[in-house]
Design a protein around this motif. Structure first.
Motif, PDB file in Angstrom:
ATOM      1  N   VAL A   4       0.838  -1.197   0.000  1.00 58.07           N
ATOM      2  CA  VAL A   4       0.000   0.000   0.000  1.00 58.07           C
ATOM      3  C   VAL A   4       0.875   1.249   0.000  1.00 58.07           C
ATOM      4  O   VAL A   4       0.602   2.226  -0.722  1.00 58.07           O
ATOM      5  N   ALA A   5       1.945   1.218   0.791  1.00 56.74           N
ATOM      6  CA  ALA A   5       2.841   2.374   0.861  1.00 56.74           C
ATOM      7  C   ALA A   5       3.459   2.666  -0.502  1.00 56.74           C
ATOM      8  O   ALA A   5       3.544   3.824  -0.927  1.00 56.74           O
ATOM      9  N   ARG A   6       3.885   1.595  -1.209  1.00 55.22           N
ATOM     10  CA  ARG A   6       4.479   1.792  -2.539  1.00 55.22           C
ATOM     11  C   ARG A   6       3.441   2.328  -3.524  1.00 55.22           C
ATOM     12  O   ARG A   6       3.711   3.233  -4.308  1.00 55.22           O
ATOM     13  N   GLU A   7       2.234   1.760  -3.479  1.00 51.86           N
ATOM     14  CA  GLU A   7       1.177   2.183  -4.399  1.00 51.86           C
ATOM     15  C   GLU A   7       0.806   3.653  -4.187  1.00 51.86           C
ATOM     16  O   GLU A   7       0.550   4.391  -5.136  1.00 51.86           O
ATOM     17  N   ALA A   8       0.751   4.094  -2.909  1.00 52.99           N
ATOM     18  CA  ALA A   8       0.345   5.466  -2.596  1.00 52.99           C
ATOM     19  C   ALA A   8       1.525   6.427  -2.544  1.00 52.99           C
ATOM     20  O   ALA A   8       1.335   7.624  -2.368  1.00 52.99           O
ATOM     21  N   ASN A   9       2.754   5.852  -2.692  1.00 55.73           N
ATOM     22  CA  ASN A   9       3.968   6.676  -2.645  1.00 55.73           C
ATOM     23  C   ASN A   9       4.080   7.433  -1.310  1.00 55.73           C
ATOM     24  O   ASN A   9       4.323   8.639  -1.258  1.00 55.73           O
ATOM     25  N   VAL A  10       3.861   6.674  -0.211  1.00 54.74           N
ATOM     26  CA  VAL A  10       3.998   7.241   1.131  1.00 54.74           C
ATOM     27  C   VAL A  10       4.809   6.255   1.970  1.00 54.74           C
ATOM     28  O   VAL A  10       5.139   5.149   1.522  1.00 54.74           O
ATOM     29  N   SER A  11       5.091   6.640   3.195  1.00 49.02           N
ATOM     30  CA  SER A  11       5.833   5.757   4.095  1.00 49.02           C
ATOM     31  C   SER A  11       4.890   4.741   4.739  1.00 49.02           C
ATOM     32  O   SER A  11       3.671   4.940   4.808  1.00 49.02           O
ATOM     33  N   VAL A  33      -3.992   7.051   0.217  1.00 54.27           N
ATOM     34  CA  VAL A  33      -3.751   5.784   0.926  1.00 54.27           C
ATOM     35  C   VAL A  33      -4.994   4.903   0.889  1.00 54.27           C
ATOM     36  O   VAL A  33      -4.918   3.687   0.641  1.00 54.27           O
ATOM     37  N   LEU A  34      -6.164   5.489   1.153  1.00 57.47           N
ATOM     38  CA  LEU A  34      -7.404   4.710   1.129  1.00 57.47           C
ATOM     39  C   LEU A  34      -7.680   4.141  -0.257  1.00 57.47           C
ATOM     40  O   LEU A  34      -8.150   2.998  -0.394  1.00 57.47           O
ATOM     41  N   ALA A  35      -7.383   4.908  -1.303  1.00 51.63           N
ATOM     42  CA  ALA A  35      -7.567   4.422  -2.668  1.00 51.63           C
ATOM     43  C   ALA A  35      -6.639   3.239  -2.938  1.00 51.63           C
ATOM     44  O   ALA A  35      -7.042   2.253  -3.575  1.00 51.63           O
ATOM     45  N   ALA A  36      -5.407   3.321  -2.448  1.00 53.87           N
ATOM     46  CA  ALA A  36      -4.462   2.214  -2.616  1.00 53.87           C
ATOM     47  C   ALA A  36      -4.940   0.976  -1.862  1.00 53.87           C
ATOM     48  O   ALA A  36      -4.811  -0.163  -2.349  1.00 53.87           O
TER      49      ALA A  36
END
Length: 328
Positions: A4-11, A33-36
């Motif tokens: 999920v972090a990779r998909e949303a480009n977040v930590s 994040v929720l979309a991911a």
């Protein structure tokens, strides 16, 4: 979570904050994040979270019976308040409570993944030394004694019974007869004691108590006894269901309500306004009792602070089943 972090480009920490409902994430990032999560079918693992935090966000409820109006209204309010607080419920009914069965129910819940327990059970069982409440689990007791060691959320039963009795005396009735609840019921005991003390405080005669079982059938049987006595002009029943039975008995016996006999109940069921005549009764705020019991338990679970006894007020609702006694 890493996917999920990779998909949303977040930590991964940001994903953790979102999945735990934290507010320190800006709206745009949260939605990404929720979309991911939706795209990848990710759902937070509550068991893993419990292992990490030591909390399950679950409340256990032990209940004496599911058949009475008050218990069902209280349970409904507990379920709503628990959901609002982010907790689920585990319910264990104890339909025929004995010391052993209550202890078994408590033991089962102490082994379940619950953070605390709300107990709605006949109080006199909790007074027995054989019923051991779990020492390491937060407990809140509803309409019962707390042994001075547990938070209690209770309806002010004594105040309600006093209102009912004083209402009938204030109308001019010489005394008030009482159809009581079961002898081992703490709620019934407090209503009965308050009825008696109110009569004595007003210098009125205290008639013999007639003991029912909360059902309209018992109210009907005892109402037939009362209907045979011409001295009976006012009856206070310990709940609305028994009051309904008393009304039926009076009608069948040719004793007009309220012209010859006034009747007061206790609970203010939704149907009480549709009894014939509409029933004067004591209103209990079951929703408030349920909400406050969850609030007290969650406060102890999350803050580690134990509250004392909380009394929820009652009020008299006057309808057409009461009137001044007829003077011949």
């Amino acid at each position: 979570m890493a996917d999920v972090a990779r998909e949303a480009n977040v930590s991964g920490q940001t994903v953790s904050r979102v999945s735990n409902g934290r507010t320190n994430v800006d709206a745009e990032t949260r939605e990404r994040v929720l979309a991911a999560m939706r795209k990848l079918g990710y759902r937070p693992n509550s068991a893993a979270r419990a292992l990490r935090t030591g909390r399950f966000h679950s409340i256990g409820v032990i209940m004496f019976t599911l058949s009475t109006y008050g218990n069902m209204r209280t349970l409904d309010a507990i379920a709503v308040a628990a959901t609002d607080a982010g907790y689920s419920l585990t319910l264990i009914p104890v339909p025929h409570p004995t010391q052993g069965e209550v202890s078994v129910a408590l033991h089962r819940l102490s082994e379940e993944a619950v953070d605390g327990v709300i107990i709605i059970v006949e109080a006199h069982l909790l007074d027995e030394t054989d019923v051991e409440l779990p020492p390491d689990l937060p407990v809140v007791i509803v309409d019962s004694r707390g042994r001075d060691r547990y938070p209690v959320v209770d309806t002010d039963q004594a105040h309600g019974a006093r209102l009912a009795t004083e209402h009938l005396l204030g109308l001019g009735h010489r005394t008030v007869w009482h159809v009581a609840g079961p002898e081992r019921s703490y709620s019934a005991e407090r209503r009965r004691e308050s009825w008696e003390s109110t009569l004595r405080a007003h210098g009125a005669e205290v008639p013999p108590v007639l003991v029912g079982d909360w059902s309209s059938e018992s109210g009907h049987a005892l109402g037939l006894e009362l209907a045979r006595d011409p001295e009976v002009t006012a009856v206070f029943a310990a709940n609305d269901q028994m009051a309904l039975g008393v009304l039926r008995a009076m009608h069948e016996s040719g004793r007009a309500v309220p012209d010859e006999v006034s009747v007061v109940g206790f609970d203010d069921m939704a149907e009480s306004a549709s009894f014939w005549p509409p029933l004067t009764t004591v209103h209990q705020f079951f929703g408030e009792v349920g909400r406050l019991s969850v609030e007290a338990l969650v406060h102890e679970v999350e803050a580690g602070e134990r509250r004392g006894t909380t009394l929820v007020s009652t009020e008299l609702v006057v309808r057409e089943s009461t009137a001044a006694p007829r003077r011949d």
